[in-house]
Design a protein around this motif. Structure first.
Motif, short mmCIF file in Angstrom:
data_model
loop_
_atom_site.label_atom_id
_atom_site.label_comp_id
_atom_site.label_asym_id
_atom_site.label_seq_id
_atom_site.Cartn_x
_atom_site.Cartn_y
_atom_site.Cartn_z
N GLY A 175 0.80 -1.21 0.00
CA GLY A 175 0.00 0.00 0.00
C GLY A 175 0.84 1.26 0.00
O GLY A 175 1.98 1.27 0.48
N ASP A 176 0.28 2.32 -0.55
CA ASP A 176 0.91 3.64 -0.53
C ASP A 176 1.33 3.97 0.90
O ASP A 176 0.51 3.94 1.83
N ASP A 177 2.61 4.29 1.09
CA ASP A 177 3.11 4.49 2.45
C ASP A 177 2.59 5.78 3.11
O ASP A 177 2.85 6.03 4.28
N ARG A 178 1.86 6.59 2.37
CA ARG A 178 1.23 7.77 2.96
C ARG A 178 -0.13 7.43 3.56
O ARG A 178 -0.74 8.27 4.22
N CYS A 179 -0.59 6.21 3.33
CA CYS A 179 -1.96 5.83 3.68
C CYS A 179 -1.97 4.58 4.55
O CYS A 179 -0.95 3.93 4.75
N ILE A 180 -3.17 4.26 5.06
CA ILE A 180 -3.35 3.09 5.92
C ILE A 180 -4.56 2.30 5.44
O ILE A 180 -5.46 2.85 4.79
N PRO A 181 -4.62 1.00 5.75
CA PRO A 181 -5.79 0.21 5.34
C PRO A 181 -7.02 0.61 6.17
O PRO A 181 -6.97 0.65 7.40
N HIS A 182 -8.12 0.88 5.47
CA HIS A 182 -9.37 1.27 6.13
C HIS A 182 -10.42 0.16 6.08
O HIS A 182 -11.09 -0.09 7.07
N GLN A 183 -10.57 -0.45 4.88
CA GLN A 183 -11.66 -1.40 4.69
C GLN A 183 -11.20 -2.57 3.83
O GLN A 183 -10.32 -2.42 2.97
N VAL A 184 -11.83 -3.73 4.05
CA VAL A 184 -11.62 -4.91 3.22
C VAL A 184 -12.99 -5.34 2.69
O VAL A 184 -13.98 -5.36 3.43
N VAL A 185 -13.03 -5.65 1.41
CA VAL A 185 -14.26 -6.13 0.77
C VAL A 185 -14.09 -7.60 0.44
O VAL A 185 -13.06 -8.00 -0.14
N VAL A 186 -15.06 -8.41 0.81
CA VAL A 186 -15.07 -9.84 0.48
C VAL A 186 -16.41 -10.16 -0.17
O VAL A 186 -17.47 -9.96 0.44
N THR A 187 -16.35 -10.67 -1.40
CA THR A 187 -17.57 -10.98 -2.15
C THR A 187 -17.53 -12.43 -2.60
O THR A 187 -16.70 -12.79 -3.44
N PRO A 188 -18.41 -13.30 -2.07
CA PRO A 188 -18.46 -14.68 -2.55
C PRO A 188 -19.13 -14.75 -3.93
O PRO A 188 -20.16 -14.10 -4.16
#
Length: 259
Positions: A175-188
């Motif tokens: 990930g862009d080192d200026r940013c942080i993970p916010h959300q994860v999407v999981v779609t079956p």
């Protein structure tokens, strides 16, 4: 070699060099002034030769010690500067990846105002077996000081537990080192599980997502990224299903490290 030892070695080296080059003048300066008549008490040529030999041995000893100290300092500096790659780095490459030790409920659709980052691959996880074992020994993102930033993905696990303990798979994201993970999407979908990871800036005070979109590159250069290993707890076991990106492209099942 510290400054004091360097000074001592330098003084001894000069003293022994003087004894090698001119033992007679050394005797006159250091000893002759204590005699009433230095000329009649001056040592003979054999004594000067012996003094020159002893000084030569002393000079060589000082030089050997200095070379030894210097070589040791160089080796120490090399040991400090050349860090061996971790197992996680050998598996996933650079930059050094950290496990995001956070529990969260995945979204089922892409969020607005965040930027999707590249998922480079995945591995299956069996939490109760602590498998793969190297993941449970990999440094956690909260230890790296990022998880305290507002908006960081999920919440801290219950005391005595880790997010990997209930995970079915782990995905690797650069990930862009200026940013942080916010959300994860999981779609079956039929025969597959689609996964997407979305980054953004730490939540701004006004609640706006403008900075998230403007300042998070969706395809940053490798030198401008951080490595994240994100454990995902699926509703149903992965089983024979494959893992895909949200665009339907297969994600690589990354081999386990060789013991």
């Amino acid at each position: 070699m510290n400054t004091f030892l360097s000074s001592v070695a330098g003084v001894l080296g000069l003293f022994f060099l003087w004894g090698v080059v001119s033992p007679r003048s050394q005797w006159h300066v250091l000893v002759g002034w204590t005699r009433t008549d230095p000329r009649t008490t001056e040592p003979g040529s054999a004594a000067y030769a012996t003094s020159r030999f002893v000084s030569l041995l002393g000079l060589l000893t000082v030089l050997a010690i200095a070379v030894s100290w210097g070589a040791g300092a160089i080796a120490f500096d090399e040991d400090e500067s050349v860090r061996q790659p971790t197992v996680a780095e050998r598996v996933w490459g650079s930059p050094r990846p950290y496990v995001v030790d956070r529990v969260f409920t995945p979204l089922t659709a892409p969020p607005e105002g965040l930027v999707e980052q590249q998922v480079t691959g995945y591995q299956r996880v069996i939490g109760f077996e602590q498998s793969p074992s190297y993941l449970f020994a990999t440094g956690k993102i909260r230890a790296a000081g990022l998880a305290t930033q507002p908006g960081f993905l999920g919440v801290v696990p219950l005391p005595g537990t880790v997010a990997l303990g209930t995970a079915d798979l782990v995905v690797h994201v650069r990930g862009d080192d200026r940013c942080i993970p916010h959300q994860v999407v999981v779609t079956p979908v039929d025969g597959a599980v689609q996964v997407g990871v979305f980054f953004g800036q730490p939540n701004p005070a006004d609640g706006s997502n403008a900075e998230n979109v403007a300042d998070c590159d969706s395809a940053p250069a490798a030198s401008d990224t951080r490595g994240f290993l994100i454990p995902i707890d699926l509703v149903d076991p992965l089983g024979d299903r494959v893992v895909q990106s949200l665009a339907g492209e297969p994600l690589a099942l990354v081999p386990l490290p060789v013991r």
